[in-house]
Design a protein around this motif. Sequence first.
Motif, PDB file in Angstrom:
ATOM      1  N   SER A  97      62.825 -46.594  -9.837  1.00  0.00           N
ATOM      2  CA  SER A  97      63.811 -46.854  -8.766  1.00  0.00           C
ATOM      3  C   SER A  97      63.639 -48.251  -8.158  1.00  0.00           C
ATOM      4  CB  SER A  97      63.723 -45.768  -7.684  1.00  0.00           C
ATOM      5  OG  SER A  97      62.399 -45.637  -7.227  1.00  0.00           O
ATOM      6  N   HIS A 193      58.307 -48.725   5.535  1.00  0.00           N
ATOM      7  CA  HIS A 193      59.319 -47.670   5.409  1.00  0.00           C
ATOM      8  C   HIS A 193      60.320 -47.694   6.564  1.00  0.00           C
ATOM      9  CE1 HIS A 193      56.819 -45.080   2.374  1.00  0.00           C
ATOM     10  NE2 HIS A 193      57.166 -46.271   1.911  1.00  0.00           N
ATOM     11  N   HIS A 197      65.412 -46.689   1.323  1.00  0.00           N
ATOM     12  CA  HIS A 197      65.768 -45.307   0.995  1.00  0.00           C
ATOM     13  C   HIS A 197      64.692 -44.593   0.188  1.00  0.00           C
ATOM     14  CE1 HIS A 197      69.646 -47.164   1.845  1.00  0.00           C
ATOM     15  NE2 HIS A 197      70.088 -45.942   2.113  1.00  0.00           N
ATOM     16  N   HIS A 199      64.473 -40.813  -2.286  1.00  0.00           N
ATOM     17  CA  HIS A 199      65.389 -39.887  -2.952  1.00  0.00           C
ATOM     18  C   HIS A 199      64.981 -38.422  -2.768  1.00  0.00           C
ATOM     19  CE1 HIS A 199      66.533 -43.692  -4.800  1.00  0.00           C
ATOM     20  NE2 HIS A 199      67.710 -43.114  -4.985  1.00  0.00           N
TER      21      HIS A 199
HETATM   22  C1  HEM Z   1      51.151 -45.696   1.701  1.00  0.00           C
HETATM   23  C2  HEM Z   1      51.546 -45.348   0.509  1.00  0.00           C
HETATM   24  C3  HEM Z   1      52.987 -45.371   0.092  1.00  0.00           C
HETATM   25  C4  HEM Z   1      53.647 -44.381  -0.542  1.00  0.00           C
HETATM   26  C5  HEM Z   1      53.070 -43.049  -0.978  1.00  0.00           C
HETATM   27  C6  HEM Z   1      55.008 -44.831  -0.724  1.00  0.00           C
HETATM   28  C7  HEM Z   1      55.984 -44.116  -1.358  1.00  0.00           C
HETATM   29  C8  HEM Z   1      57.312 -44.462  -1.409  1.00  0.00           C
HETATM   30  C9  HEM Z   1      58.356 -43.682  -2.016  1.00  0.00           C
HETATM   31  C10 HEM Z   1      58.135 -42.368  -2.738  1.00  0.00           C
HETATM   32  C11 HEM Z   1      59.529 -44.318  -1.825  1.00  0.00           C
HETATM   33  C12 HEM Z   1      60.940 -43.843  -2.238  1.00  0.00           C
HETATM   34  C13 HEM Z   1      61.290 -44.296  -3.619  1.00  0.00           C
HETATM   35  C14 HEM Z   1      62.614 -43.753  -4.044  1.00  0.00           C
HETATM   36  O1  HEM Z   1      62.915 -42.593  -3.834  1.00  0.00           O
HETATM   37  O2  HEM Z   1      63.406 -44.549  -4.629  1.00  0.00           O
HETATM   38  C15 HEM Z   1      59.236 -45.519  -1.105  1.00  0.00           C
HETATM   39  C16 HEM Z   1      60.178 -46.430  -0.721  1.00  0.00           C
HETATM   40  C17 HEM Z   1      59.870 -47.637  -0.143  1.00  0.00           C
HETATM   41  N1  HEM Z   1      58.607 -48.121   0.110  1.00  0.00           N
HETATM   42 FE1  HEM Z   1      56.894 -47.084   0.008  1.00  0.00          FE
HETATM   43  N2  HEM Z   1      55.138 -46.063  -0.192  1.00  0.00           N
HETATM   44  C18 HEM Z   1      53.935 -46.453   0.312  1.00  0.00           C
HETATM   45  C19 HEM Z   1      53.624 -47.660   0.871  1.00  0.00           C
HETATM   46  C20 HEM Z   1      54.516 -48.708   0.954  1.00  0.00           C
HETATM   47  C21 HEM Z   1      54.151 -50.050   1.289  1.00  0.00           C
HETATM   48  C22 HEM Z   1      52.721 -50.531   1.517  1.00  0.00           C
HETATM   49  C23 HEM Z   1      55.298 -50.767   1.320  1.00  0.00           C
HETATM   50  C24 HEM Z   1      55.483 -52.224   1.607  1.00  0.00           C
HETATM   51  C25 HEM Z   1      54.740 -52.898   2.455  1.00  0.00           C
HETATM   52  C26 HEM Z   1      56.378 -49.872   1.005  1.00  0.00           C
HETATM   53  C27 HEM Z   1      57.706 -50.202   0.992  1.00  0.00           C
HETATM   54  C28 HEM Z   1      58.733 -49.353   0.641  1.00  0.00           C
HETATM   55  C29 HEM Z   1      60.134 -49.686   0.785  1.00  0.00           C
HETATM   56  C30 HEM Z   1      60.704 -50.945   1.397  1.00  0.00           C
HETATM   57  C31 HEM Z   1      60.850 -48.600   0.267  1.00  0.00           C
HETATM   58  C32 HEM Z   1      62.381 -48.485   0.157  1.00  0.00           C
HETATM   59  C33 HEM Z   1      62.822 -48.949  -1.222  1.00  0.00           C
HETATM   60  C34 HEM Z   1      64.313 -48.920  -1.463  1.00  0.00           C
HETATM   61  O3  HEM Z   1      65.109 -48.754  -0.562  1.00  0.00           O
HETATM   62  O4  HEM Z   1      64.699 -49.091  -2.649  1.00  0.00           O
HETATM   63  N3  HEM Z   1      55.852 -48.639   0.760  1.00  0.00           N
HETATM   64  N4  HEM Z   1      57.887 -45.599  -0.880  1.00  0.00           N
END
Ligand code: HEM
Length: 325
Positions: A97, A193, A197, A199
């Motif tokens: 994704s 976050h 988005h 999913h």
């Molecule tokens: C702490 C552990 C983390 C887990 C388990 C995690 C997990 C996830 C998951 C499962 C998604 C959704 C993906 C989808 O359904 O398309 C997501 C989205 C996202 N994550 Fe994380 N994340 C973590 C840490 C981070 C970190 C450190 C960042 C950046 C500094 C980050 C930035 C984002 C962003 C911006 C999205 C939205 C992406 C979009 O809209 O396409 N995440 N994350």
Amino acid sequence: MAALAMALSCFIFLQILLLIAPTNAQGLKVGFYDKTCPKAELIAKNSVLDAMKKDPKLGAPLLRMFFHDCFVRGCDGSVLLELKNKQDEKNAAPNLSLRGFETIDNVKAALEKECPGVVSCSDVLALVTRDAVAALYGQSWGVETGRRDGKVTNINEALSNLPTPGDNITSLITQFQAKGLDKNDLVVLSGGHTIGHGHCPLILNRLYNFTGKGDSDPNLDPNYAAALRKKCKPTDTTTALEMDPGSFKTFDESYFKLVSQRRGLFQSDAALLDNQETKSYVLKQIKSSGSTFLKDFGVSMVNMGRIGVLTGQAGEVRKNCRNVN
Ligand code: HEM
């Protein structure tokens, strides 16, 4: 004579200190391209702002791409590489994704035109991420550059190094520590976050069958769970949910309010309330005395940007971000 020798050695020591001062231990520094490609940061910024004008949602996947790059083999641009047999990081389930790869290609192409073979793909990603966050009303920060690109990508390394949305706090802390990041970095970076988005399939267990008895996750606000069930039917494989509803296009501290209200989308978000240190950070951000999140985010992004970097003569500066030279 002894005094002169002493003064001389102090002088030499000071000179050495001055030489190494602007560079951190790993050879990265803010403004690494100031002499070799003075317009690099401006070109990257203009290019990503153009792309975000056409697609305002692009900032979130770009930020996530940087995280996914850094946690697998360090911030070496390995997430951008493509193998003919598809056994690359890009094809690992959590990366399917990801999007925004064309934007990275376009920035890189513009930089190759300006100064061929100078700016690495891993630095392009680091710069673009900062500019994307700043464009969403976040706070900018000085990006350390000087990374070089790796030559290896492996699907299994992505699967084993990326945290999953079902992870508990102990697992998250351990995984971040393994990358040299502490609990503060974990809670601050989770604030990423605040945009983007997630999913439905990733939260169906939280909504419908948490312990195998048709129940929902007790750590999820029941009213919020009911609202989410309306959006995600049990067989939904496609619907995208705003992770920070109403504010998913703005890089602000509202994520922490959601988490404190037990409205974080993933178990990994909710888990931040299960450790004293991460919980107290969450609660501090929602106090009227003022959140420190926007400033803290830049600091932790610099920390993340140091994971396992290749510098000096290591690796290479790729010509095309999708292939090794
Ligand atoms: C702490 C552990 C983390 C887990 C388990 C995690 C997990 C996830 C998951 C499962 C998604 C959704 C993906 C989808 O359904 O398309 C997501 C989205 C996202 N994550 Fe994380 N994340 C973590 C840490 C981070 C970190 C450190 C960042 C950046 C500094 C980050 C930035 C984002 C962003 C911006 C999205 C939205 C992406 C979009 O809209 O396409 N995440 N994350």
